[in-house]
Design a protein around this motif. Structure first.
Motif, short mmCIF file in Angstrom:
data_model
loop_
_atom_site.label_atom_id
_atom_site.label_comp_id
_atom_site.label_asym_id
_atom_site.label_seq_id
_atom_site.Cartn_x
_atom_site.Cartn_y
_atom_site.Cartn_z
N GLN A 61 -2.80 1.12 1.74
CA GLN A 61 -3.57 -0.10 1.63
C GLN A 61 -3.86 -0.46 0.18
OE1 GLN A 61 -7.03 1.03 3.96
NE2 GLN A 61 -8.22 1.57 2.14
N GLN A 63 -6.98 -2.46 -2.05
CA GLN A 63 -8.37 -2.91 -1.93
C GLN A 63 -8.87 -3.52 -3.24
OE1 GLN A 63 -10.30 0.78 -0.39
NE2 GLN A 63 -10.83 -0.47 1.38
N ASN A 74 -15.53 1.29 3.02
CA ASN A 74 -14.20 1.05 3.58
C ASN A 74 -13.15 1.91 2.89
OD1 ASN A 74 -14.77 -0.71 5.63
ND2 ASN A 74 -14.50 -2.55 4.41
N ASN A 84 -10.09 -2.45 -8.24
CA ASN A 84 -8.99 -2.59 -7.27
C ASN A 84 -8.20 -1.29 -7.26
OD1 ASN A 84 -6.44 -2.89 -9.04
ND2 ASN A 84 -7.83 -4.45 -9.91
N ASN A 427 -15.83 -7.06 -0.50
CA ASN A 427 -14.56 -6.36 -0.70
C ASN A 427 -13.49 -6.86 0.24
OD1 ASN A 427 -14.60 -4.25 1.76
ND2 ASN A 427 -16.66 -4.36 0.88
N THR A 429 -9.56 -5.79 1.98
CA THR A 429 -8.60 -4.73 2.29
C THR A 429 -7.34 -5.35 2.90
OG1 THR A 429 -10.34 -3.10 2.73
CG2 THR A 429 -8.15 -2.64 3.64
N ARG A 431 -3.98 -3.76 4.60
CA ARG A 431 -3.47 -2.48 5.07
C ARG A 431 -2.23 -2.67 5.94
NH1 ARG A 431 -7.59 1.17 8.42
NH2 ARG A 431 -8.38 1.55 6.32
#
Length: 436
Positions: A61, A63, A74, A84, A427, A429, A431
């Motif tokens: 992933q 982020q 997370n 990041n 934030n 994400t 993935r």
């Protein structure tokens, strides 16, 4: 049981290949030669493993977060100079083994599961299960496995529609698994009128698998009474449960802090007799899941509420994994009343390949103080957080899922210097999950 069937087919294919290899071998001692004795031994060995299933998944992933070094639920806090990152959130491989009676009912099941990422390799499941084959009603599970409390704690990472479990679940049970044993009442015959009922009762160490060893003699009793999915109406599927957690930890220190209702501040009890007593960890919860099928997929609502008493430290409400120490001395313990909840709305968009997810959760670690009352004598561990999340999931095929998730945690405004306004910790994400 599809993994076992696939594995059995693989065995047959392998045996066919061995037969071909035997037929084409020309010279005694040739590299492709397989004598009859060797073939028999191999067939005997393979038959022992015909009920093995192998599965796994990885979750690479990307982020981003608003502030460098921000705390994050997370996937862990960001490094001080980073906002990041690319990371491997999980890399799991799982081995299942099952045996069945002549009537094709399970009699034995056990699982090994490992998690490998850039942070190391960890054990995630090591448990076995023995089934009652006379009444097909009970079974016993022993080893390291997920604690039977609520819905979210036991909902698997590859199926969960948000990146992680909520803040409350992660703090109270940082790792959802623990060492112990559990008895389960779950009628497996379709003719049993209690077939929709499941009752789990287990006894566990208490610290979870993030602890290297149990540090006291006290064990946690956990129970969950569930109603499995049933059709309340032709297009209305309902399930739910109630859970109880009666646990605690030994007080190695005599300094025990609790909230004073009159002053709305912590007060300390320093009685020598406190040493050796059990500080409480008591949780009670209820959850419900409602599914509404339609011609293009499903609409689903989920909700869970938990409240209780949590024993931890001054600056965290996370369950201690070791005997708490501060500057080489036994740390005082803090007992707080907490509550929290989460709510999901899930909607397929045109087909089961596309899904919209909305989530709201809150965690209030100290119900007896709020807002600007949180100042001197308190820490960030006493602050309530509300978290709003939204995501889009697309299933490219049965093995690949893409997730795009944006989350907006909001802390209550307090008299603490770092929390007199909402901190910048939104934030994102992205993935990819590969699963087999």
């Amino acid at each position: 049981m599809k993994p076992f069937l696939k594995f059995s087919k693989g065995i047959l294919s392998l045996l066919l290949c061995l037969s071909v290899a035997k037929s084409v071998a020309q010279d005694h001692g040739a590299l492709t030669d397989i004598d009859t004795t060797t073939a028999r031994k191999l067939i005997s060995t393979l038959k022992k493993y015909e009920y093995i299933g192998i599965s796994g998944y990885i979750q690479p992933q990307f982020q981003w977060i608003q502030t460098k070094g921000a705390k994050n639920f997370n996937g862990g806090d960001f490094q001080p100079n980073a906002s990041n990152r690319f990371m491997m959130r999980r890399g799991r491989i799982r081995f299942d083994y099952a045996r069945f009676t002549k009537e094709n009912n399970p009699k034995l099941y056990f699982i090994f599961q490992f998690d490998g990422t850039e942070r190391g390799i960890f054990i995630r499941d090591f448990w076995g299960r023995i089934y009652d084959t006379k009444f097909n009603t009970f079974y016993l599970t022993t080893g390291m496995f997920a604690r039977p409390f609520g819905f979210e704690v036991g909902y698997g990472s590859p199926d969960r529609e948000s990146p992680e479990r909520g803040r409350m679940s992660q703090i109270l049970m940082k790792v959802e698994r623990d060492f112990g044993f559990m008895g389960t009442f779950e009628p497996r015959l379709k003719t049993n009128f209690l077939k929709y009922i499941k009752l789990d009762v287990g006894l566990f160490n208490g610290q979870g698998v993030n602890s290297v060893a149990d540090f006291d003699n006290h064990k946690d009793l956990i129970s969950r009474l569930s109603v499995k999915h049933f059709n309340l109406a032709p297009k209305l599927i309902v399930s739910g449960s109630v859970s109880g957690f009666w646990g605690g930890m030994e007080q190695f220190t005599n300094q025990i802090y609790t909230m004073n209702n009159a002053t709305r501040r912590f007060s300390v009890d320093s009685s020598a007799s406190n040493v050796g007593k059990i500080a409480p960890r008591k949780y009670f919860g209820a959850d419900i899941q409602i599914r509404i099928p339609n011609r293009v997929g499903e609409t689903e609502f989920r909700a869970e509420y938990i409240r209780g008493l949590q024993t931890a430290l001054h600056n965290t409400t996370e369950t201690p994994a070791v005997i708490p120490m501060e500057n080489g001395k036994l740390a005082p313990l803090y007992i707080r009343t907490f509550d929290g909840a989460y709510f999901y709305y899930l909607q397929h968009l045109g087909s089961k390949k596309h899904q919209l997810v909305l989530k709201y959760d809150w965690y209030d670690p100290n119900k007896k103080v709020k807002g600007n009352e949180i100042g001197q004598g308190f820490t960030a561990a006493d602050i309530r957080f509300n978290t709003f999340g939204m995501g889009y999931l697309t299933y490219l095929n049965e093995n690949i899922r893409l997730m795009f998730w944006y989350e907006m945690p909001q802390n209550e405004k307090t008299a603490l210097a770092d929390y007199n306004k909402d901190i910048r910790d939104n934030n994102f994400t992205c993935r990819v999950q590969y699963r087999f």
